[in-house]
Design a protein around this motif. Structure first.
Motif: not given
Length: 115
Positions: A5-7, A50-51, A56-57, A77-84
């Motif tokens: 993922a992008n840092p 967007l960032r 991928g967060w 709607y926005y939600r944190l991914t497990p990685d996020g």
């Protein structure tokens, strides 16, 4: 896009958005809700979202409603991914530790009663 993922540089502004997500990590949040929770105007919030998506967060999806029946436009709607979630917790803990170290350094080491 590769698996890496992008840092994300977690600035104070980004940390407020991440903290808002972590209040309820499983919840879908929409823009106005996140603006209220983070204290950011839309011009600050949406570029951060967007960032976070690009890294991928955060994942996003449009609400499935009939805007006419609902009397308002569909929300994104926005939600944190497990990685996020993992990354957000790690970054906020590191930021908190950094702040604590900074505050610790500013604390006088002499006992006021003996000074």
């Amino acid at each position: 896009m590769s698996g890496m993922a992008n840092p994300i540089r977690v600035t104070a502004a980004v940390s407020k958005v991440l903290a808002a997500f972590l209040e309820d990590p499983e919840a879908d949040r929409y823009g106005l809700d996140l603006m209220r929770a983070s204290g950011h105007p839309s011009g600050t919030l949406y570029p951060i979202l967007l960032r976070l998506q690009n890294a991928g967060w955060v994942e996003a999806h449009w609400e499935k409603i009939d805007p006419v029946a609902a009397g308002r436009p569909a929300r994104r709607y926005y939600r944190l991914t497990p990685d996020g979630q993992l990354s957000a917790r790690t970054e906020l803990a590191a930021l908190q530790a950094q702040l604590n170290r900074g505050l610790g350094a500013a604390t006088p080491t002499t006992n006021p009663r003996t000074a």
